[in-house]
Design an enzyme around this catalytic site. Structure first.
Site, short mmCIF file in Angstrom:
data_model
loop_
_atom_site.label_atom_id
_atom_site.label_comp_id
_atom_site.label_asym_id
_atom_site.label_seq_id
_atom_site.Cartn_x
_atom_site.Cartn_y
_atom_site.Cartn_z
N ARG A 61 0.63 -1.11 0.05
CA ARG A 61 -0.14 0.08 -0.12
C ARG A 61 0.74 1.20 0.04
O ARG A 61 0.62 2.31 -0.66
CB ARG A 61 -0.88 0.04 1.20
N THR A 62 1.92 1.13 1.03
CA THR A 62 2.32 2.70 1.43
C THR A 62 3.43 2.87 -0.23
O THR A 62 3.50 4.14 -0.36
CB THR A 62 3.49 2.61 2.40
N LYS A 89 25.88 -4.70 -1.02
CA LYS A 89 27.27 -4.68 -1.03
C LYS A 89 27.71 -4.05 0.09
O LYS A 89 29.13 -3.73 0.35
CB LYS A 89 27.96 -4.02 -2.14
N ARG A 111 11.22 3.78 4.04
CA ARG A 111 10.72 2.75 5.12
C ARG A 111 11.94 1.90 5.35
O ARG A 111 12.95 1.57 4.63
CB ARG A 111 9.71 1.73 4.28
N HIS A 139 4.34 5.81 11.58
CA HIS A 139 3.89 5.61 10.17
C HIS A 139 3.11 6.86 9.88
O HIS A 139 1.70 6.85 9.71
CB HIS A 139 3.16 4.40 10.14
N1 CP Z 1 -0.45 0.11 5.87
C1 CP Z 1 0.80 -0.47 5.50
O1 CP Z 1 1.88 0.18 5.75
O2 CP Z 1 0.86 -1.43 4.44
P1 CP Z 1 2.04 -1.80 3.55
O3 CP Z 1 3.13 -2.48 4.46
O4 CP Z 1 1.47 -2.64 2.60
O5 CP Z 1 2.60 -0.58 2.94
#
Ligand code: CP
Length: 331
Positions: A61-62, A89, A111, A139
């Site tokens: 999603r993100t 590496k 992320r 998040h």
């Molecule tokens: N909600 C969320 O962060 O989903 P993903 O891990 O798929 O990005």
């Protein structure tokens, strides 16, 4: 008192935003959503900008919604994954980020499994850094899209009773939700097995938060229930009963949902473990807003990308066409 609506260089967490800044980001997502739900889904607001999507943990999603958000604002995008980058590496995160900075990318969306990784990068680069989930810390765009979805369905957040169910200890979604919901005036009940409740929540959030290990108590009369993914990979740490027992004791099913208000909505950040923290009957019910959250994630991420440019805010009351014209003038 003067409202703190100053724009920041980076979006690292909702803890660092004022209520007024959060409200700006949420308001700005409305014309963004209007824009991308028409047949021509693009505006030129970020034409000539480059957004690097640096995902060192899996995401559906993100990552995709940041990519769509950037493309719908006409930015170019780069995808960098740990498995195919020079991290394999031995290159450090900071060197990877500085390399992208030297290529003059405008945004780094990061992320990472380490809490605080985006903060370290933000200090080292000129690019704007957006936290797309760091360890169990925050998040922020998930917290914003959850708040946006609640406002869309309920008209407000102030005064609502929100229950957050699940693995709060390991959840960056829970932390960002706690910050945004309490700043906007909700009362949040956090419910998890005692081993999955982080220490110090009461000290941070005070009377805005209630903590319990009884799901029935948490969901009673709730306006909103946000169910967290059970991080099954933590099972080996013996922090919870078996997955079957967890589902029985803590999972959201229709009979528990019936204890909430009749018009209660159910959120889940995804990915869902159906039959564990949520039954399919609840996930697919008319009270579930899981797919609305996904759609709204693009609008929120467009809003965040645009907000960080520091350009004047778009008019939330404008039509999609007016918004497009306004953003054209700014590009
Ligand atoms: N909600 C969320 O962060 O989903 P993903 O891990 O798929 O990005």
């Amino acid at each position: 008192m003067k409202k703190d609506t100053a724009r920041l260089k980076d979006l690292l967490g909702l803890e660092y935003l004022s209520r007024a800044q959060i409200e700006e980001l949420l308001d700005q997502a409305k014309p963004m959503k209007q824009l991308f739900t028409r047949s021509v889904k693009k505006a030129p607001a970020l034409r000539g900008k480059t957004v690097a999507l640096v995902f060192f943990e899996p995401s559906t999603r993100t990552r995709t919604s940041f990519e769509l958000a950037a493309k719908r604002l006409s930015a170019d995008t780069l995808n960098i994954a740990a498995s195919t980058s020079s991290v394999q590496k031995g290159e450090s995160l900071i060197d990877t980020a500085k390399t992208l900075d030297a290529m003059k990318v405008d945004y780094i969306v990061l992320r990472h499994s380490a809490s605080g990784a985006p903060h370290l990068v933000a200090r080292e680069v000129k690019a704007r850094v957006i936290n797309a989930g760091d360890g169990s810390h925050e998040h922020p765009t998930q917290g914003l899209l959850d708040a946006f979805t609640i406002i869309e369905k309920k008209g407000k957040i102030d005064g609502l009773k929100v229950a957050i169910l699940g693995d709060v200890a390991h959840s960056r979604v829970a932390r960002s939700n706690l910050w945004v919901l309490t700043k906007l005036g909700a009362h949040v009940t956090v419910c998890a097995p005692e081993t999955l409740i982080p220490p110090g929540l009461k000290e941070i959030f005070g009377s805005h938060v209630t903590i319990t290990s009884h799901v029935d108590e948490a969901v009673k009369d709730a306006d909103v229930i946000n169910v967290l993914r059970l991080q099954v990979e933590r099972q080996k740490e013996n922090l919870m009963p078996s997955i079957r027992e967890y589902a029985e004791l803590f999972g959201l099913n229709l009979s528990r949902l019936a204890l909430a208000k009749r018009d209660c909505i159910v959120l889940h950040p995804g990915p869902m473990n159906r039959g564990v923290e949520i039954t399919s009957e609840v996930a697919d019910s008319h009270q579930s807003v899981v797919l609305d959250q996904v759609t709204n994630g693009i609008a929120i991420r467009m809003s965040v990308l645009y907000w960080l440019t520091g350009h004047p805010l778009l008019d939330g009351g404008a039509t999609a066409e007016q918004t497009l014209t306004q953003s054209e003038k700014l590009s």
